[in-house]
Design a protein around this motif. Structure first.
Motif, mmCIF file in Angstrom:
data_model
loop_
_atom_site.group_PDB
_atom_site.id
_atom_site.type_symbol
_atom_site.label_atom_id
_atom_site.label_comp_id
_atom_site.label_asym_id
_atom_site.label_seq_id
_atom_site.Cartn_x
_atom_site.Cartn_y
_atom_site.Cartn_z
ATOM 1 N N GLY A 1 0.827 -1.217 0.000
ATOM 2 C CA GLY A 1 0.000 0.000 0.000
ATOM 3 C C GLY A 1 0.856 1.260 0.000
ATOM 4 O O GLY A 1 0.547 2.245 -0.671
ATOM 5 N N ALA A 2 1.967 1.231 0.752
ATOM 6 C CA ALA A 2 2.856 2.394 0.830
ATOM 7 C C ALA A 2 3.555 2.650 -0.504
ATOM 8 O O ALA A 2 3.753 3.795 -0.905
ATOM 9 C CB ALA A 2 3.887 2.199 1.937
ATOM 10 N N PHE A 3 3.932 1.568 -1.210
ATOM 11 C CA PHE A 3 4.543 1.746 -2.541
ATOM 12 C C PHE A 3 3.577 2.447 -3.474
ATOM 13 O O PHE A 3 3.980 3.243 -4.321
ATOM 14 C CB PHE A 3 4.946 0.385 -3.132
ATOM 15 N N GLU A 4 2.279 2.155 -3.293
ATOM 16 C CA GLU A 4 1.287 2.751 -4.187
ATOM 17 C C GLU A 4 0.873 4.146 -3.739
ATOM 18 O O GLU A 4 0.805 5.077 -4.540
ATOM 19 C CB GLU A 4 0.054 1.845 -4.238
ATOM 20 N N LEU A 5 0.605 4.287 -2.452
ATOM 21 C CA LEU A 5 -0.018 5.535 -1.993
ATOM 22 C C LEU A 5 0.903 6.445 -1.183
ATOM 23 O O LEU A 5 0.543 7.577 -0.907
ATOM 24 C CB LEU A 5 -1.249 5.196 -1.137
ATOM 25 N N GLY A 6 2.046 5.921 -0.757
ATOM 26 C CA GLY A 6 2.959 6.759 0.039
ATOM 27 C C GLY A 6 2.915 6.412 1.511
ATOM 28 O O GLY A 6 2.169 5.539 1.950
ATOM 29 N N ASP A 7 3.703 7.144 2.280
ATOM 30 C CA ASP A 7 3.923 6.812 3.689
ATOM 31 C C ASP A 7 2.723 7.040 4.600
ATOM 32 O O ASP A 7 2.733 6.611 5.752
ATOM 33 C CB ASP A 7 5.121 7.610 4.222
ATOM 34 N N GLU A 8 1.686 7.682 4.084
ATOM 35 C CA GLU A 8 0.472 7.924 4.899
ATOM 36 C C GLU A 8 -0.154 6.605 5.362
ATOM 37 O O GLU A 8 -0.909 6.570 6.328
ATOM 38 C CB GLU A 8 -0.578 8.661 4.060
#
Lengths: 287, 125
Positions: free
Chosen positions: A47-54
């Motif tokens: 999920g972080a690879f796709e959407l970022g560190d949020e």
């Protein structure tokens, strides 16, 4: 063990160690025994690879106040944290703690506060399982957190900031089951409270005045008193650099401070403490 | 999902009460759509977030993880082409994803990296 591996995987992601390297990610995930945890961490990383560190576990900050306040000073630190994009910042409060209970040789009064704070920390730990935790503690709050760290062997706090500390001078940080990675002890060379706490009470120390002198702790000295740690200047100069840039600002006063007056050293001595306590107990007995 | 399950999730994620209610409504509409059209909707993570508008992306990922654990949702790991994002293969677990996969659009074998793997979700009917 899985929790430690999970935190390690999340740290590796933040250091870009999995970028372009699915094999490394699969290898580390395979070290997790619990399938639920494996799936949770997989979801977070992908999920972080796709959407970022949020998507990743946020940093959590806890502020624990001292006695004889309802934590008005906490609010300033919380506000500063939230203004710096750290919304998961929580004040932990306990009821007004008067001087008698603070002094009392019946530790039951202290125990109640410790229990309350521990319950809140555990609740946050459950809700933010893999997050980096930073605690800011003042005065009696430092005593509370020192007891919790000693007694709760499974509890990991990543960073600890102490100010106006009244923790015993011979508190052994190296013996903690889970010593925080970073410990900053902000000492006030005009702070009389730790000295009075040690001189007249049971179980406290002068660490907030004279430092710990331990390799596990960075003692940082300031030309200030007990309540000066919560003004805007101190927060902006000495706390914000940490949570904004991961930088520990040095205090020049550490190298330029003067020696404490002789009477302060007398007040802080064990002999004075024993004599005082005996006198107080004798007074109470004869009244 | 059952009323009890929804209530349990709300008590666990109180700040995402609205999110959970929207997710529940989405699930109900999906189930009836899939029954009539005999076709089930699959959502990429970003699209699912757009639809339910969570307060926190971190909490949302936690919520869908719980829903997958409880069998309410199914999670798919889809390898996408780096050239045009077309799906090249769907997998249940990361360990099932091969090291390389053939991309028909470019007629090349590509090395799969985490950046090419995307999360998709569907409701278990």
């Amino acid at each position: 063990m899985d929790d430690l591996i999970a935190r390690e995987i999340l740290s590796k992601y933040k250091r870009n160690e999995y970028t372009g390297n699915l094999d490394a990610l699969k290898k580390d995930l395979s070290r997790l025994h619990d399938n639920k945890i494996k799936q949770q961490i997989t979801d977070k990383i992908i999920g972080a690879f796709e959407l970022g560190d949020e998507v990743l576990p946020p940093k959590v900050n806890i502020v624990i106040h001292g006695i004889r306040t309802r934590a008005e000073g906490q609010a300033k630190i919380i506000q500063s944290l939230k203004n710096n994009d750290l919304p998961n910042s929580y004040p932990i409060q306990y009821d007004f703690f008067n001087l008698f209970k603070f002094w009392s040789p019946f530790f039951i009064f202290r125990r109640k506060k410790i229990k309350k704070v521990l319950k809140e920390i555990r609740d946050l730990k459950m809700r933010y399982r893999y997050s980096e935790f930073t605690i800011f503690a003042h005065s009696f709050g430092t005593y509370v957190i020192s007891k919790i760290l000693k007694e709760e062997s499974d509890l990991k706090i990543d960073n600890l900031f102490l100010c106006g500390a009244i923790i015993s001078d011979d508190y052994d940080w190296s013996e903690l089951p889970n010593c925080p990675s970073l410990i900053i002890n902000d000492c006030g060379t005009r702070d009389l409270y730790p000295v009075l706490a040690k001189g007249f009470c049971f179980g406290y120390g002068t660490s907030g005045r004279f430092g710990f002198g331990s390799s596990r702790v960075t003692d940082r000295f300031h030309n200030c008193g007990h309540s000066d740690f919560f003004n805007d200047r101190f927060i902006q100069k000495y706390l914000e650099p940490f949570y904004v840039n991961n930088h520990i600002e040095e205090s020049e006063w550490t190298y330029n401070r003067s020696t404490a007056p002789y009477w302060v050293n007398c007040l802080a001595s064990k002999t004075f403490n024993i004599i005082c306590i005996l006198l107080i107990l004798a007074t109470i007995y004869f009244i | 999902m059952s009323y009890q399950k929804l209530e349990n999730l709300i008590s666990r994620f109180p700040s995402e009460k609205g999110t959970l209610e929207r997710l529940n409504a989405l699930m109900i509409s999906d189930i009836s759509a899939s029954q009539s059209k005999k076709q089930q909707r699959i959502y990429p993570l970003a699209r699912l977030m757009d639809k339910v508008n969570p307060n926190s992306q971190y909490s949302f990922i936690e919520i869908v993880s719980v829903l997958v654990e409880e069998g309410v949702m199914k999670r798919i790991l889809r390898v996408e082409s780096p050239i045009n994002q077309i799906g090249l293969g769907d997998y249940d677990a990361i360990e099932d994803i091969p090291k390389s996969i053939h991309d028909e659009t470019s007629d090349e074998d590509i090395d799969v990296s985490p950046e090419n793997v995307k999360l998709y979700y569907k409701f278990n009917v």
